[in-house]
Write a protein that holds these residues in place. Sequence first.
Motif, PDB file in Angstrom:
ATOM      1  N   GLU A  91     -43.157  22.606  -9.492  1.00  0.00           N
ATOM      2  CA  GLU A  91     -44.098  22.457  -8.394  1.00  0.00           C
ATOM      3  C   GLU A  91     -43.399  22.904  -7.117  1.00  0.00           C
ATOM      4  O   GLU A  91     -42.261  22.496  -6.849  1.00  0.00           O
ATOM      5  CB  GLU A  91     -44.536  21.000  -8.286  1.00  0.00           C
ATOM      6  CG  GLU A  91     -45.911  20.839  -7.704  1.00  0.00           C
ATOM      7  CD  GLU A  91     -46.435  19.427  -7.846  1.00  0.00           C
ATOM      8  OE1 GLU A  91     -46.186  18.624  -6.913  1.00  0.00           O
ATOM      9  OE2 GLU A  91     -47.072  19.134  -8.884  1.00  0.00           O
ATOM     10  N   ILE A  92     -44.074  23.743  -6.352  1.00  0.00           N
ATOM     11  CA  ILE A  92     -43.499  24.282  -5.123  1.00  0.00           C
ATOM     12  C   ILE A  92     -44.369  23.850  -3.955  1.00  0.00           C
ATOM     13  O   ILE A  92     -45.605  23.978  -4.002  1.00  0.00           O
ATOM     14  CB  ILE A  92     -43.387  25.830  -5.203  1.00  0.00           C
ATOM     15  CG1 ILE A  92     -42.479  26.206  -6.384  1.00  0.00           C
ATOM     16  CG2 ILE A  92     -42.861  26.409  -3.892  1.00  0.00           C
ATOM     17  CD1 ILE A  92     -42.405  27.692  -6.671  1.00  0.00           C
ATOM     18  N   ASN A  93     -43.744  23.355  -2.898  1.00  0.00           N
ATOM     19  CA  ASN A  93     -44.455  22.888  -1.720  1.00  0.00           C
ATOM     20  C   ASN A  93     -44.870  24.077  -0.860  1.00  0.00           C
ATOM     21  O   ASN A  93     -44.312  24.333   0.206  1.00  0.00           O
ATOM     22  CB  ASN A  93     -43.591  21.901  -0.931  1.00  0.00           C
ATOM     23  CG  ASN A  93     -44.390  21.196   0.141  1.00  0.00           C
ATOM     24  OD1 ASN A  93     -45.616  21.229   0.151  1.00  0.00           O
ATOM     25  ND2 ASN A  93     -43.689  20.551   1.061  1.00  0.00           N
ATOM     26  N   ALA A  94     -45.869  24.807  -1.370  1.00  0.00           N
ATOM     27  CA  ALA A  94     -46.423  25.975  -0.680  1.00  0.00           C
ATOM     28  C   ALA A  94     -47.761  26.283  -1.342  1.00  0.00           C
ATOM     29  O   ALA A  94     -47.979  25.933  -2.511  1.00  0.00           O
ATOM     30  CB  ALA A  94     -45.488  27.169  -0.810  1.00  0.00           C
ATOM     31  N   PRO A  95     -48.656  26.944  -0.632  1.00  0.00           N
ATOM     32  CA  PRO A  95     -49.934  27.314  -1.245  1.00  0.00           C
ATOM     33  C   PRO A  95     -49.724  28.300  -2.399  1.00  0.00           C
ATOM     34  O   PRO A  95     -48.788  29.112  -2.363  1.00  0.00           O
ATOM     35  CB  PRO A  95     -50.710  27.987  -0.102  1.00  0.00           C
ATOM     36  CG  PRO A  95     -49.957  27.701   1.151  1.00  0.00           C
ATOM     37  CD  PRO A  95     -48.559  27.362   0.767  1.00  0.00           C
ATOM     38  N   ASP A 148     -52.205  18.249  -3.563  1.00  0.00           N
ATOM     39  CA  ASP A 148     -51.742  18.244  -2.165  1.00  0.00           C
ATOM     40  C   ASP A 148     -51.434  19.638  -1.628  1.00  0.00           C
ATOM     41  O   ASP A 148     -50.530  19.810  -0.813  1.00  0.00           O
ATOM     42  CB  ASP A 148     -50.512  17.332  -2.005  1.00  0.00           C
ATOM     43  CG  ASP A 148     -50.782  15.896  -2.446  1.00  0.00           C
ATOM     44  OD1 ASP A 148     -51.903  15.403  -2.177  1.00  0.00           O
ATOM     45  OD2 ASP A 148     -49.892  15.289  -3.061  1.00  0.00           O
ATOM     46  N   LYS A 174     -50.096  22.143  -3.029  1.00  0.00           N
ATOM     47  CA  LYS A 174     -48.897  22.767  -3.590  1.00  0.00           C
ATOM     48  C   LYS A 174     -49.284  23.752  -4.688  1.00  0.00           C
ATOM     49  O   LYS A 174     -50.448  23.861  -5.065  1.00  0.00           O
ATOM     50  CB  LYS A 174     -47.963  21.699  -4.165  1.00  0.00           C
ATOM     51  CG  LYS A 174     -47.434  20.727  -3.125  1.00  0.00           C
ATOM     52  CD  LYS A 174     -46.577  19.662  -3.757  1.00  0.00           C
ATOM     53  CE  LYS A 174     -46.085  18.679  -2.701  1.00  0.00           C
ATOM     54  NZ  LYS A 174     -45.296  17.606  -3.307  1.00  0.00           N
ATOM     55  N   ALA A 175     -48.268  24.446  -5.198  1.00  0.00           N
ATOM     56  CA  ALA A 175     -48.472  25.398  -6.284  1.00  0.00           C
ATOM     57  C   ALA A 175     -47.620  24.999  -7.480  1.00  0.00           C
ATOM     58  O   ALA A 175     -46.546  24.421  -7.326  1.00  0.00           O
ATOM     59  CB  ALA A 175     -48.098  26.797  -5.834  1.00  0.00           C
ATOM     60  N   LYS A 176     -48.116  25.325  -8.642  1.00  0.00           N
ATOM     61  CA  LYS A 176     -47.345  25.147  -9.871  1.00  0.00           C
ATOM     62  C   LYS A 176     -47.048  26.553 -10.393  1.00  0.00           C
ATOM     63  O   LYS A 176     -47.951  27.371 -10.548  1.00  0.00           O
ATOM     64  CB  LYS A 176     -48.151  24.365 -10.905  1.00  0.00           C
ATOM     65  CG  LYS A 176     -47.451  24.235 -12.246  1.00  0.00           C
ATOM     66  CD  LYS A 176     -48.356  23.519 -13.248  1.00  0.00           C
ATOM     67  CE  LYS A 176     -47.746  23.523 -14.622  1.00  0.00           C
ATOM     68  NZ  LYS A 176     -48.676  22.973 -15.616  1.00  0.00           N
ATOM     69  N   LYS A 221     -38.189  28.226  -5.838  1.00  0.00           N
ATOM     70  CA  LYS A 221     -38.639  27.050  -5.089  1.00  0.00           C
ATOM     71  C   LYS A 221     -37.836  26.918  -3.792  1.00  0.00           C
ATOM     72  O   LYS A 221     -38.408  26.756  -2.705  1.00  0.00           O
ATOM     73  CB  LYS A 221     -38.476  25.789  -5.944  1.00  0.00           C
ATOM     74  CG  LYS A 221     -38.832  24.484  -5.220  1.00  0.00           C
ATOM     75  CD  LYS A 221     -38.587  23.289  -6.149  1.00  0.00           C
ATOM     76  CE  LYS A 221     -38.813  21.972  -5.474  1.00  0.00           C
ATOM     77  NZ  LYS A 221     -40.206  21.618  -5.268  1.00  0.00           N
ATOM     78  N   GLU A 232     -39.598  27.355  -0.174  1.00  0.00           N
ATOM     79  CA  GLU A 232     -39.681  26.154   0.658  1.00  0.00           C
ATOM     80  C   GLU A 232     -38.788  26.228   1.887  1.00  0.00           C
ATOM     81  O   GLU A 232     -39.062  25.581   2.891  1.00  0.00           O
ATOM     82  CB  GLU A 232     -39.367  24.911  -0.176  1.00  0.00           C
ATOM     83  CG  GLU A 232     -40.478  24.588  -1.171  1.00  0.00           C
ATOM     84  CD  GLU A 232     -40.238  23.346  -1.994  1.00  0.00           C
ATOM     85  OE1 GLU A 232     -39.122  22.748  -1.908  1.00  0.00           O
ATOM     86  OE2 GLU A 232     -41.144  22.950  -2.749  1.00  0.00           O
TER      87      GLU A 232
END
Length: 187
Positions: free
Chosen positions: A44-48, A135, A137-139, A180, A184
């Motif tokens: 999971e990456i905290n980005a669209p 939220d 995020k992207a997978k 990631k 991020e």
Amino acid sequence: MRMTMGTAFAGVAALAVAGMALTAAFEPVWAHGPTRQKVRESIEINAPPAKVWAAIANFQDMSWLPPVTKTEGQKGNEVGATRTLILTGGAAVEEELYKYEPEMQSYSYRITKVDVKVLPVTNYSSTLTVSPAPDGKAKLEWAGAFYRGYPNNDPPPELSDEAAKTAVTGLYKAGLESLKKKIESGS
């Protein structure tokens, strides 16, 4: 009709042989050689998702993968495009794109040439897919299927199924973690 004892035994023997042949035809077949191995890793990456897709969408650029020092290729993102990954130490891996679906944020490729000392696999294919996660995020999922580096029975340990799975799993985890961190951190 009169049957002699010899004719009766011959008939029973013929039925017994036919029965054994029929039984043998339905017994399980014991296959030899390697079985196709599969590895699937995700992060999971905290980005669209669009930002993650933008980071991996160019088949000609795999700079986000730690052992890759240079990528050379032809035909961009067209099906049939090729690339050569130059790795730390100078080894090369040749790959071909066989499916590209930007609307699905996914593409699939296969290795066409690799030294099993570099990556102990044969007949390797792989797919990268970006999808939404909670939220905003992207997978990112990286899934591959392959055979071990030694195609016959009794492989040496470094070319076994376990060695192949360990190498691919390590590569996927390192690549996903690297991407990631890069996305991020904004670099």
